[in-house]
Write a protein that holds these residues in place. Structure first.
Motif, mmCIF file in Angstrom:
data_model
loop_
_atom_site.group_PDB
_atom_site.id
_atom_site.type_symbol
_atom_site.label_atom_id
_atom_site.label_comp_id
_atom_site.label_asym_id
_atom_site.label_seq_id
_atom_site.Cartn_x
_atom_site.Cartn_y
_atom_site.Cartn_z
ATOM 1 N N TRP A 102 62.687 21.069 5.194
ATOM 2 C CA TRP A 102 64.878 20.778 4.712
ATOM 3 C C TRP A 102 64.766 19.905 5.037
ATOM 4 O O TRP A 102 64.825 18.738 5.377
ATOM 5 C CB TRP A 102 65.049 22.233 6.073
ATOM 6 N N ASP A 143 58.017 25.158 3.931
ATOM 7 C CA ASP A 143 59.009 25.165 4.096
ATOM 8 C C ASP A 143 59.043 23.574 4.102
ATOM 9 O O ASP A 143 58.957 22.908 5.648
ATOM 10 C CB ASP A 143 60.526 25.947 4.615
ATOM 11 N N ILE A 185 70.669 26.700 2.842
ATOM 12 C CA ILE A 185 70.346 27.442 4.991
ATOM 13 C C ILE A 185 71.752 27.528 5.093
ATOM 14 O O ILE A 185 72.575 26.189 5.229
ATOM 15 C CB ILE A 185 69.789 25.777 5.555
ATOM 16 N N ASN A 245 66.343 24.145 1.662
ATOM 17 C CA ASN A 245 64.590 24.029 2.272
ATOM 18 C C ASN A 245 64.151 23.693 0.818
ATOM 19 O O ASN A 245 65.186 24.108 -0.651
ATOM 20 C CB ASN A 245 64.064 25.217 1.933
#
Length: 319
Positions: free
Chosen positions: A247, A245, A289, A120
C-alpha cells in the motif's frame, strides 16, 4: 494631516499583511519520498504533485530521501514542523520496519499523522533474459536441480524483501542474496547480468519485460495487472496461497491540526481525481484504496502486528 498619516500607515500595514499572507500561501509543501527516483512511490508522487500544486495554490516539491527501507525519509518526516508543510508518501515498508529494525528513531503509530491512503501497487518477480527458466515452475526446478545457485537482488528491508522470503518459503527454494536500496538498482544489475532474479516494482519492470530486456516470471497480486497482462500471477503459477499487497499513503508528522489534515486530504483527493493522475495510476497498476482518515490508524496497527508475526516466524532479517 494626522488623519492622512494614519490612513497611510494603515494602508502600509494592510499591504504588509497581504504580502506576508501571500508569501506564506506560496511556500511549498515538501513531499518526502523515502525511496529512490524511479520507484513506484516516486512516480506516483510526481504524478499528483502538479495537480495538487494547482489545487492547493502552493508548489508541491518532491524530495527523495532514500535508504534503510524508508526509515531515513520517515525519520526526516517525524522531525518536521507539524504545520502541514512537510508530508511523505509512505508504503507498506512503514509497517514492516518496526519488526526489522531494533531501534527506530520514531514510533510508527504515534509519531505520524495519517492523511489519506492512495492504493495498492503490484510487484513482479523478474529474471535476466538468459536465465534458463521462463515460469515459476521452471525457476523452482532450476533452483532445486543444483545446476546453478540463483543470485537474487533484494531491496533490503522492504515489502519486496517480504515478497521474496514468502515466495521462497512457499516454493521451497533458496538463493544467494545481494542487498540493494531500490528497484532501479536491481533492474540495472539484472539487465547487466550480475543478477538472476529479483522482486521489484511492477511499474518499473513492465516496460523492460515488454521490450524483452527482462523476463516477467510472476506478479504478486491476486489477479493479473493491465500494464503487464502477459505475466501470470504467482497463484496461477502453482503457489495458490501467495499474494502480497503493497500500500501507499500520504502521512504527516504527529501533532497536525484537524484543519490542516482536512485541507491536505481534500487537496489530495481532488488531485487523485484528475484524469492525468487516474491515467498514471492505471499505467502503474495501482489499485485505489478507499479508507477514511480515522480508519487508517487501526489498519496500520493490524498490518504492523501481522508483519511482525510473519517476520518472527520466518526469521526474516535485513541483508
Amino acid at each position: 494631516m494626522i488623519f492622512r498619516m494614519a490612513v497611510r500607515l494603515l494602508a502600509v500595514l494592510l499591504a504588509t499583511a497581504h504580502m506576508s499572507l501571500s508569501a506564506w500561501a506560496a511556500e511549498p509543501i515538501h513531499l518526502i519520498v523515502p525511496t529512490p527516483p524511479g520507484s513506484a512511490s516516486d512516480a506516483l508522487g510526481r504524478a499528483i504533485s502538479t495537480p495538487w500544486s494547482r489545487i492547493g495554490g502552493r508548489p508541491v516539491v518532491i524530495e527523495n530521501v532514500a535508504g534503510a527501507g524508508g526509515t531515513i525519509g520517515t525519520a526526516r518526516l517525524v522531525r518536521s514542523p507539524d504545520d502541514g508543510s512537510t508530508l511523505a508518501i509512505l508504503s507498506s515498508n512503514h509497517s514492516i520496519n518496526p519488526a526489522l529494525y531494533n531501534k527506530l528513531p520514531y514510533d510508527g503509530l504515534t509519531d505520524v499523522t495519517p492523511i489519506i491512503m492512495i492504493g495498492n501497487i503490484p510487484s513482479m518477480l523478474v529474471a535476466n533474459p538468459s536465465l534458463e527458466a521462463n515460469t515459476v515452475a521452471e525457476l523452482v526446478q532450476l533452483a532445486k536441480s543444483g545446476k546453478k545457485e540463483l543470485v537474487e537482488g533484494i531491496v533490503s528491508g522492504t515489502s519486496y524483501q517480504m515478497a521474496s522470503e514468502i515466495f521462497k518459503q512457499h516454493a521451497g527454494i533458496s538463493t544467494s542474496r545481494i542487498p540493494y536500496k531500490g528497484s532501479g538498482e536491481v533492474l540495472r544489475d539484472l539487465m547487466g547480468g550480475d543478477l538472476d532474479i529479483g522482486f521489484v516494482a511492477a511499474q518499473a519492470a513492465a516496460p523492460l519485460v515488454a521490450a524483452g530486456k527482462l523476463k516477467g516470471i510472476a506478479v504478486t497480486t491476486k489477479a493479473r495487472i493491465d500494464l503487464a497482462s502477459q505475466v501470470p500471477t504467482a497463484a496461477e503459477s502453482g503457489l495458490p496461497e501467495f499474494k502480497i499487497d503493497i500500500w501507499l499513503g500520504v502521512f504527516g508528522p504527529a501533532g497536525m491540526s484537524e484543519a490542516s489534515i482536512a485541507a491536505r486530504r481534500k487537496e489530495i483527493e481532488l488531485a487523485l481525481a484528475e484524469p492525468e493522475v487516474q491515467r498514471a495510476m492505471r499505467l502503474q497498476g495501482v489499485e485505489a484504496i478507499s479508507m477514511t482518515q480515522q480508519e487508517i490508524p487501526p489498519f496500520l496497527k493490524s498490518d504492523l502486528e501481522r508483519n511482525r508475526e510473519i517476520i518472527q516466524r520466518m526469521g526474516i532479517t535485513i541483508y
